[in-house]
Design a protein around this motif. Structure first.
Motif, PDB file in Angstrom:
ATOM      1  N   ALA A   1       0.948  -1.243   0.063  1.00  0.00           N
ATOM      2  CA  ALA A   1       0.094   0.189   0.004  1.00  0.00           C
ATOM      3  C   ALA A   1       0.894   1.170  -0.102  1.00  0.00           C
ATOM      4  CB  ALA A   1      -0.860  -0.089   1.228  1.00  0.00           C
ATOM      5  N   ILE A   2       1.862   1.322   0.905  1.00  0.00           N
ATOM      6  CA  ILE A   2       2.759   2.369   1.078  1.00  0.00           C
ATOM      7  C   ILE A   2       3.395   2.583  -0.563  1.00  0.00           C
ATOM      8  CG2 ILE A   2       4.870   1.952   1.845  1.00  0.00           C
ATOM      9  CD1 ILE A   2       4.441   3.625   4.204  1.00  0.00           C
ATOM     10  N   GLY A   3       3.554   1.611  -0.946  1.00  0.00           N
ATOM     11  CA  GLY A   3       4.613   1.603  -2.141  1.00  0.00           C
ATOM     12  C   GLY A   3       3.698   1.958  -3.676  1.00  0.00           C
ATOM     13  N   GLU A   4       2.671   1.979  -3.357  1.00  0.00           N
ATOM     14  CA  GLU A   4       1.756   1.851  -4.590  1.00  0.00           C
ATOM     15  C   GLU A   4       1.748   3.391  -5.168  1.00  0.00           C
ATOM     16  OE1 GLU A   4       0.187   0.095  -6.729  1.00  0.00           O
ATOM     17  OE2 GLU A   4      -0.374   1.856  -7.764  1.00  0.00           O
ATOM     18  N   THR A   5       1.742   3.594  -6.545  1.00  0.00           N
ATOM     19  CA  THR A   5       1.748   4.870  -7.193  1.00  0.00           C
ATOM     20  C   THR A   5       0.665   5.253  -7.923  1.00  0.00           C
ATOM     21  OG1 THR A   5       4.205   4.587  -7.198  1.00  0.00           O
ATOM     22  CG2 THR A   5       3.373   6.690  -8.118  1.00  0.00           C
TER      23      THR A   5
END
Lengths: 278, 261, 283
Positions: free
Chosen positions: C209-213
Motif C-alpha cells: 500500500a505504501i509503495g503504490e503510485t
C-alpha cells in the motif's frame, strides 16, 4: 449478556460469508465494468493499426509491440539471473550466512516499490548508461523488478523436487551439474516457468517504472533503443488526459484479457507441477 | 553482473551510433501539438523518424542544451540564462480558467482568481455563486502551465498548498467536468463543451481577444535547440513555421501569429 | 577435468547469485547519490519534518507526504485487513471446495490487474460517491484508502490462507473434540496459531500500500497540505515522485530522489519487521 457459542457461531459465519460474497461481487464488478465497456472496442483493426492523432483514432498496435518488447527484454535478463540464483541457493550451498544475505536481498528487492525502480532505472539506465528513454531501459528496469519473483518461485520449485531424483542421479555417478541438468531442472521446470509467467504479468501491468524509463512516445519502436509506450501507460494517458475513453477502455480490456491468460497459464502449470511433485 | 553491465555499455555504444531521426522533448503542453506536426511531417517525408517525448519545459530546455534531444519544447518564456540557446516561438497558447458548466459564475476579475488560488476566497458564495466551498485545482511544480499561470495571475503570491494537484491539462479538465465546485486552468485549445471558460474582467477567452491583447492570459510555445538548427532538425522547424504547419497548429486550437497564414 | 568444470560451474552460479546482491547495492547507491545532497543541504530534520514543499522556492519539507502515506496505508489496513482475514477464513474453513477452487484464483487475479485500472475505476465510482454522499472534493484520503484496501487484499488473503492451511490438523481436531464450536475453534485456536503468518501478510500488504503510485495519483488529489480529515486530498511519498518526476530538474529532481530514500527506509523497516516475525514464528 453472553451470547451462546452456537449463536456467535451463526453470527460469525454469516458475517464471513457476507464479506466473502461482497469481495467476490466487487471483483466481478471491477472486471465486468472494464470488459463490458472495452470489449466492444476490440476489433482486428484496433489490434492491427498504429495509433493516430495521439490515440484518438487508429489502433494500439505500437503499444502492444512495445509491451511485448519491454517484457521480452525483462524476461531475457531476469530469468537466467533469477533461476541461477535459485539453483545456487538450493544446490550449491548449505544454509548459512551467504544464503541468508542473498535471501534477505531478494526479499528487500521484492519489497521495493515500483516507483523506486523507476527512479533507479531513470538515473542508471536512462541517464548514467545513456540508454535514453528506450525499450532497453524499460526492459532492464522491469527485469530487475521481477528478479525476486523469479528467484522465489524457482527456489520453491527446486526445493519441492523429490530428493529421490537427486539420489538416483548421484548414485548413477552423475556430477552435480549433470544432476541439475538431467534430474532436478526438468522436474522443477513447470514451477520455474510459473515464476517467469508471473513476472511477465507484472511487466505487462506495470506503469510507474515504465513511464520513467521507456518514456511515452507513441511511435512504433524500431529498435531496442526506441522510446516506447506500453499498453498500461497508453491506458493511463488516454484515460487521464480524456483523449478517448472508448479507446482507453479497449486498451484496459485487452490488458485484463492478457492478465487473465497469464494467470490461467500459471495456474495450470502450477497444478500440473503439484500433481507431478506428489 | 559485470558481464551484464559490460554488454549493456557495448549495446549503448552501438545504440548511439545507429540512432537516427529527430528527438523532440519537453513541455507536455506542447507535446500533443508537436505530435500532430510530427505525424504530418513524417507523412510528407517518409524515412524521417521523429520521437516526441514529454518531460516538461525545464527538462526540454535541458535536453536541448545537453543534446539529449534535438529540439526542446517549452511552454513558458525562457529565463535569461536559457536565452543563450537558439529558440523560436511556434505559436501562442491561451490559458483558460475553467469551471463546471452548472456553476452560475461566468466572469471573475484577476483579483478574485488570485484570491481563490491563495485561499483567501474559499466559498463560491463570496463571489455570488452557490454556497459551497471552492475545490481549487492546480498543476504540479515544474509545469510550464503552472509557471505561466503563476507569473500571469498570481504575481508573486503563492498558490495555496491545499489546492489539489493534477499532472496534466486533461486530468484538470476531467476533474472540473465531474465536480460542480471545482476551478482549474488549462490550455485554451483544450477547452471543450463540458467545461466553462471564465471571462476575465469581462473579456472572453478567445483567439481574437488574445491576438488583440485584451485577454491577457497567454504564453508562448517555443522550440529550443542547442545551436542554430541544421539538417533534418531545420527542415522540421521550417515545416512548423510554414503556412501548412501553422494552419495545422491553428486547427488544433493554438493561436498562430498570422504572419504565415 | 570434470572436477575443474564442476568447480567453474559452481563459481558461475555463485556469481549469478551475487547479482541479486549487486542489483540491490546498485539501486541503493544510485538513489543515495542522487538524493543525499539535497538532504544534506536542507538538513535531515528539516527535510523530514518540514511542512512546506515548494521546490521552485527551494522549500523541501516532506512531512505532509509522510503523514499522507501513513494515513492512506493505515486506512487501507483498517478496511482491508479484516476483510482479507474474513476471506481467508472463508476459503480455508467455510467455502465448499468447489467454491474455493474458483474464488482462490479469482482473488489472485485481482493482484495482477494493473494499478492504473484500479485508479481509474476508483475515479469513476469511489470518488464521485464520496463527493456526493460525504462531501468534499471526492479526491481524498478515504478514496485512496478504499482503492488500496482492494489492492492489498490478494497479498493478505494468500499469505494468511497458507499459514492457516499449514497448521497441524490436530489443532482443529483436538479443539472440536473438546466440544468447541467451529467458530470457537477458528477464533481461539486456529487464528492465534497462525498469528505470525497473518501478521506477516498484513505487514507485506501495508508495504504494498505504501509503495503504490499510479492508482493513488488518480484518486488522492495530491495536495501538498496536511490532510485534516479523511475527506481532504493528500499526497503520499510515492505520488510526490510520480507526479513531479516528469517535470523536475536539478535540485527539484534530487529532492524527489531524496523522497525515494525516505520511502526506501520505511519499506526496509517494514520488510525487516516482517522477516523478524517470520523468524520468531519458526523458532
Amino acid at each position: 449478556m453472553r451470547i451462546s457459542p452456537k449463536k456467535s457461531q451463526i453470527i460469525a459465519k454469516t458475517l464471513i460469508w457476507a464479506v466473502a460474497v461482497i469481495v467476490i461481487l466487487l471483483l466481478i464488478f471491477i472486471m465486468a465494468y472494464i470488459l463490458v465497456k472495452g470489449l466492444p472496442t476490440l476489433s482486428w483493426q484496433f489490434l492491427s493499426e498504429v495509433p493516430r492523432d495521439m490515440g484518438r483514432s487508429g489502433g494500439i498496435l505500437s503499444t502492444i509491440v512495445s509491451t511485448l518488447l519491454v517484457t521480452v527484454v525483462a524476461v531475457v535478463v531476469a530469468t537466467p539471473l533469477g533461476v541461477g540464483t535459485a539453483f545456487y541457493l538450493t544446490e550449491y550451498t548449505r544454509e548459512g550466512r551467504v544464503t541468508r544475505i542473498i535471501r534477505f536481498c531478494a526479499g528487500a528487492l521484492a519489497a521495493i516499490p515500483s516507483i523506486v525502480y523507476g527512479l533507479f532505472g531513470f538515473i542508471f539506465f536512462v541517464i548514467y548508461l545513456k540508454l535514453g528513454w528506450s525499450v532497453i531501459s524499460g526492459g532492464l528496469t522491469l527485469g530487475v523488478m521481477i528478479l525476486p519473483t523469479i528467484i522465489r518461485t524457482s527456489e520453491d520449485a527446486i526445493r519441492a523436487v523429490h530428493p529421490m531424483y537427486r539420489d538416483v542421479s548421484y548414485s548413477l555417478g552423475g556430477t552435480k551439474w549433470q544432476t541439475i541438468v538431467g534430474a532436478v531442472a526438468p522436474s522443477a521446470l513447470p514451477g520455474i516457468i510459473t515464476g517467469v509467467i508471473l513476472g511477465i504479468g507484472r511487466c505487462v501491468a506495470e506503469t510507474a517504472a515504465v513511464i520513467l524509463t521507456a518514456g511515452s512516445a507513441l511511435r512504433m519502436p524500431t529498435s531496442l533503443f526506441s522510446p516506447a509506450r506500453t499498453m498500461a501507460v497508453h491506458f493511463y494517458i488516454l484515460a487521464r488526459e480524456g483523449i478517448s475513453m472508448e479507446r482507453a477502455y479497449g486498451t484496459a480490456a485487452l490488458l485484463i484479457v492478457f492478465i487473465l491468460i497469464i494467470n490461467v497459464a500459471a495456474n495450470i502449470l502450477l497444478n500440473k507441477f503439484v500433481a507431478k511433485g506428489r | 553482473m559485470c558481464a551484464l553491465i559490460f554488454s549493456m555499455c557495448l549495446l549503448s555504444a552501438c545504440g548511439n551510433k545507429t540512432k537516427a531521426g529527430i528527438i523532440v522533448a519537453g513541455s507536455t503542453s506542447v507535446q500533443p501539438f508537436a505530435e500532430a506536426l510530427a505525424e504530418e511531417y513524417m507523412h510528407l517525408n517518409p524515412g524521417t523518424l521523429i520521437d516526441i517525448q514529454g518531460g516538461g519545459s525545464s527538462a526540454g530546455v535541458m535536453a536541448a542544451k545537453s543534446d539529449t534531444a534535438n529540439v526542446g519544447m517549452s511552454s513558458r518564456e525562457l529565463t535569461t540564462e536559457e536565452k543563450s540557446l537558439w529558440y523560436v516561438e511556434i505559436a501562442k497558447d491561451g490559458l483558460a480558467v475553467i469551471i463546471h458548466p452548472k456553476n452560475p459564475i461566468a466572469n471573475l476579475t484577476m483579483e478574485q482568481i488570485r484570491g481563490i488560488y491563495t485561499a483567501e476566497i474559499s466559498n463560491w458564495g463570496e463571489l455570488g455563486g452557490s454556497n459551497s466551498s471552492i475545490h481549487v485545482i492546480t498543476r504540479e511544480e515544474g509545469s510550464g502551465t503552472r509557471s505561466a499561470f503563476e507569473s500571469l495571475v498570481m504575481g508573486g503570491a503563492e498558490i495555496t498548498p491545499k489546492a489539489m494537484v493534477q499532472d496534466s491539462n486533461g486530468a484538470v479538465r476531467q476533474l472540473v467536468e465531474d465536480d460542480p465546485a471545482a476551478i482549474g486552468f488549462i490550455s485554451l485549445g483544450l477547452v471543450n463543451d463540458k467545461v466553462k471558460a471564465l471571462e476575465m474582467e469581462g473579456i472572453a477567452a478567445s483567439r481574437e481577444n488574445i491576438i488583440n491583447g485584451s485577454y491577457r492570459l497567454s504564453r508562448p510555445f517555443l522550440f529550443v535547440t542547442h545551436t542554430e538548427p541544421e539538417g533534418d532538425t531545420k527542415k522540421f522547424i521550417d515545416f512548423t513555421l510554414s503556412a501548412e504547419g501553422q494552419r495545422l497548429l491553428a486547427a488544433e486550437g493554438l493561436i498562430t501569429t498570422g504572419k504565415e497564414s | 577435468m570434470n572436477n575443474l568444470k564442476e568447480k567453474l560451474i559452481g563459481n558461475g552460479f555463485f556469481l549469478i547469485a551475487l547479482s541479486t546482491l549487486s542489483v540491490l547495492a546498485l539501486i541503493t547507491v544510485f538513489i543515495l547519490i542522487e538524493g543525499v545532497p539535497v538532504i544534506a543541504k536542507v538538513g535531515l530534520f528539516n527535510f523530514i519534518f518540514g511542512m512546506k514543499w515548494a521546490p521552485s522556492q527551494g522549500a523541501f519539507g516532506i512531512f505532509p507526504m509522510i503523514v499522507g502515506s501513513v494515513s492512506v496505508t493505515v486506512g487501507a489496513a483498517l478496511l482491508g485487513v479484516p476483510t482479507a482475514i474474513c476471506c481467508s477464513i472463508f476459503l480455508t474453513e467455510f467455502a465448499p471446495p468447489a467454491v474455493s477452487k474458483i474464488v482462490r484464483p479469482a482473488i489472485q487475479l485481482l493482484a495482477g490487474i494493473p494499478s492504473v485500472v484500479y485508479g481509474f475505476w476508483g475515479l469513476t465510482f469511489i470518488v464521485p460517491a464520496i463527493r456526493n454522499f460525504l462531501g468534499g472534493p471526492g479526491l481524498s484520503v478515504l478514496a485512496g484508502s478504499i482503492i488500496l484496501a482492494i489492492m492489498i487484499l490478494p497479498t493478505i488473503v494468500s499469505i494468511s490462507e497458507v499459514s492457516i492451511l499449514a497448521l497441524p490438523r490436530q489443532y482443529k481436531e483436538g479443539s472440536l473434540a473438546l466440544g468447541a464450536t467451529h467458530w470457537q475453534t477458528i477464533r481461539s485456536v486456529l487464528l492465534p496459531a497462525a498469528k505470525s503468518g497473518i501478521m506477516t501478510s498484513v505487514i507485506l500488504g501495508m508495504g504494498r500500500a505504501i509503495g503504490e503510485t499510479m492508482a493513488v495519483i488518480m484518486v488522492l488529489g495530491n495536495a501538498v497540505a496536511l490532510p485534516k480529515s479523511i475527506l481532504d486530498p493528500a499526497r503520499t511519498l510515492t505520488t510526490n515522485i510520480g507526479i513531479e518526476m516528469g517535470y523536475a530538474s536539478g535540485e527539484h529532481q534530487q529532492a524527489l530522489f531524496a523522497t525515494g530514500i525516505v520511502l526506501l527506509v520505511i519499506i526496509m523497516l517494514l520488510n525487516s519487521a516482517a522477516q523478524l516475525i517470520v523468524q520468531r514464528g519458526r523458532d
